[in-house]
Design a protein around this motif. Structure first.
Motif, PDB file in Angstrom:
ATOM      1  N   ALA A 164       0.882  -1.267  -0.290  1.00 15.68           N
ATOM      2  CA  ALA A 164      -0.204   0.007   0.179  1.00 15.68           C
ATOM      3  C   ALA A 164       1.104   1.377   0.432  1.00 15.68           C
ATOM      4  CB  ALA A 164      -0.835   0.499   1.413  1.00 15.68           C
ATOM      5  N   PRO A 165       1.807   1.114   0.741  1.00 21.31           N
ATOM      6  CA  PRO A 165       3.211   2.653   0.671  1.00 21.31           C
ATOM      7  C   PRO A 165       3.665   2.998  -0.284  1.00 21.31           C
ATOM      8  CG  PRO A 165       3.431   1.279   2.826  1.00 21.31           C
ATOM      9  CD  PRO A 165       2.339  -0.034   1.883  1.00 21.31           C
ATOM     10  N   LEU A 170       3.050   5.294  -6.705  1.00 24.83           N
ATOM     11  CA  LEU A 170       2.532   4.897  -7.927  1.00 24.83           C
ATOM     12  C   LEU A 170       0.773   6.043  -7.993  1.00 24.83           C
ATOM     13  CD1 LEU A 170       3.158   1.980  -7.922  1.00 24.83           C
ATOM     14  CD2 LEU A 170       4.656   3.760  -9.007  1.00 24.83           C
ATOM     15  N   SER A 171       0.268   6.084  -7.104  1.00 25.75           N
ATOM     16  CA  SER A 171      -1.099   6.232  -7.598  1.00 25.75           C
ATOM     17  C   SER A 171      -0.964   7.538  -7.832  1.00 25.75           C
ATOM     18  CB  SER A 171      -2.268   6.029  -7.118  1.00 25.75           C
ATOM     19  OG  SER A 171      -2.395   4.806  -6.473  1.00 25.75           O
ATOM     20  N   ASP A 172      -0.423   8.488  -6.585  1.00 22.21           N
ATOM     21  CA  ASP A 172      -0.795   9.971  -6.980  1.00 22.21           C
ATOM     22  C   ASP A 172      -0.127  10.919  -7.410  1.00 22.21           C
ATOM     23  OD1 ASP A 172      -1.206  12.295  -4.711  1.00 22.21           O
ATOM     24  OD2 ASP A 172      -0.152  12.015  -3.980  1.00 22.21           O
ATOM     25  N   ALA A 232       6.372  19.284 -10.604  1.00 24.93           N
ATOM     26  CA  ALA A 232       5.706  19.099  -9.822  1.00 24.93           C
ATOM     27  C   ALA A 232       5.397  17.631  -9.377  1.00 24.93           C
ATOM     28  CB  ALA A 232       4.031  19.045 -10.999  1.00 24.93           C
ATOM     29  N   MET A 233       6.377  16.898  -9.417  1.00 24.56           N
ATOM     30  CA  MET A 233       5.861  15.677  -9.178  1.00 24.56           C
ATOM     31  C   MET A 233       7.096  15.663  -7.831  1.00 24.56           C
ATOM     32  SD  MET A 233       6.598  12.545 -12.201  1.00 24.56           S
ATOM     33  CE  MET A 233       5.630  12.361 -13.398  1.00 24.56           C
ATOM     34  N   MET A 234       7.800  15.967  -7.931  1.00 20.26           N
ATOM     35  CA  MET A 234       8.941  16.176  -6.539  1.00 20.26           C
ATOM     36  C   MET A 234       7.822  17.578  -5.672  1.00 20.26           C
ATOM     37  SD  MET A 234      12.309  17.891  -8.264  1.00 20.26           S
ATOM     38  CE  MET A 234      13.316  17.977  -6.834  1.00 20.26           C
ATOM     39  N   ARG A 235       7.286  18.112  -5.781  1.00 19.64           N
ATOM     40  CA  ARG A 235       6.021  18.757  -4.607  1.00 19.64           C
ATOM     41  C   ARG A 235       5.206  17.871  -4.443  1.00 19.64           C
ATOM     42  NH1 ARG A 235       6.237  22.965  -8.224  1.00 19.64           N
ATOM     43  NH2 ARG A 235       4.345  22.796  -9.550  1.00 19.64           N
ATOM     44  N   ASN A 240       2.895  16.003  -0.392  1.00 23.61           N
ATOM     45  CA  ASN A 240       1.459  14.775  -0.190  1.00 23.61           C
ATOM     46  C   ASN A 240       1.986  13.435   1.151  1.00 23.61           C
ATOM     47  OD1 ASN A 240       0.508  16.182  -1.109  1.00 23.61           O
ATOM     48  ND2 ASN A 240      -0.556  14.884  -3.422  1.00 23.61           N
ATOM     49  N   HIS A 241       3.841  13.244   0.738  1.00 22.47           N
ATOM     50  CA  HIS A 241       3.826  12.160   1.505  1.00 22.47           C
ATOM     51  C   HIS A 241       5.789  12.403   2.502  1.00 22.47           C
ATOM     52  CE1 HIS A 241       1.427   9.512  -1.525  1.00 22.47           C
ATOM     53  NE2 HIS A 241       1.831  11.107  -2.569  1.00 22.47           N
TER      54      HIS A 241
END
Ligand code: ZN
Length: 310
Positions: A164-165, A170-172, A232-235, A240-241
């Protein structure tokens, strides 16, 4: 629409010449770049792919002449798989036998036929038969007829205590969504991305951790169209993580950031641009040793320590 999915997979190999032989002659991939490890120029960095080395087709190696073999465990890549046309399973089964490559009998996975085998370092690979891919372009070096040639990555499978983690990242962050489960495997797909669009997360509970070495995957890189998409992915990772990546590194053929995902696998985000034709024409990709500008003044010394491969 921007494509997500796997950009490249990087693994550790034993002797350079054996690695080149296997991936170009036996599997029929194109050597699209012969360069050095930018962090250690006494080691080659080989990139294999389709004719142009498009994102989603690129498998790269750091060949170390005396590398000891790795041992698979949790927090590692279990298997890297390629797409082949549906009608090519028989051809490849014969080819693997003829070439003396250790392999398993074809098996069904999520409704598709997979042919699992190992490279000379024990790296786990598979060919997955996918309908419709025979119409996609492919590289032929003359050893594998173009109608049977590999059409880029199908997927990677990663081993975890819990899926799950990693699934959340992958999803977000990378545009994947869970599309099915089979046994202990949770399958994620990146939208309509055809090449390299699948990641399987395999939950194995208390299985021991692995040991990196020849035959181990070093990292998995995911695609970002350009710097803007990468940032954007780095942000998202940070906000969020709570994950911080390295600073962006210029890898000449793409620009990359790296981070350790929650399950322990090293992930990279790599831009689609500029690609492998940035320092040599597509027609002659992979023929000359290419060095980044910082190493060009030391070319003679670098060439003297690299193993001879041709
Ligand atoms: Zn990489």
């Amino acid at each position: 629409m921007a494509q997500n999915g796997i950009h490249h997979v990087t693994a550790i190999a034993g002797p350079a010449r054996r690695n080149l032989d296997f991936y170009t002659r036996v599997l029929g991939l194109r050597l699209v770049k012969k360069t050095v490890n930018f962090d250690d120029p006494s080691t080659y960095h080989f990139y294999y792919g389709d004719e142009a080395g498009r994102p989603g087709t690129i498998l790269t190696f750091f060949p170390w002449e005396h590398a000891t073999r790795g041992q698979l465990g949790v927090g590692e890549t279990q298997e890297t798989t390629f797409r082949i046309p549906e009608g090519s399973v028989g051809y490849w089964t014969h080819r693997l036998i003829e070439q003396g490559v250790p392999h398993e009998a074809p098996q069904k996975r999520f409704g598709e036929t997979a042919l699992a085998f190992k490279d000379p370092n024990g790296m786990r690979l598979a060919l997955v038969a996918v309908s419709g891919v025979e119409n996609e372009p492919a590289w032929s070096d003359g050893n594998v007829p173009v109608e049977h040639a590999i059409r880029g990555f199908h997927s990677v499978s990663l081993l975890f205590r819990e899926a799950a983690p990693t699934g959340a990242i992958l999803s977000d962050v990378f545009g994947f969504a869970e599309i099915g489960r089979e046994g202990s495997v949770v399958r994620y797909r990146a939208g309509d991305t055809a090449v390299g669009g699948v990641v399987d997360l395999r939950e194995v509970g208390g299985f021991p951790r692995g040991r990196s070495g020849a035959g181990s995957v070093h990292h998995i890189a995911f695609r970002a169209a350009d710097d803007e998409a990468e940032f954007a992915m780095m942000r998202k990772l940070a906000e969020n993580h709570g994950i911080r990546t390295t600073e962006q590194k210029d890898r000449k053929y793409f620009r990359s950031v790296y981070f350790r995902e929650p399950g322990g696998v090293l992930f990279e985000i790599a831009t689609d641009d500029p690609g492998f034709a940035v320092d040599e024409p597509v027609a002659t990709l992979g023929q000359a040793l290419k060095l980044p500008p910082q190493y060009e003044p030391r070319r003679k010394d670098i060439e003297a320590v690299l193993p001879k491969v041709a």
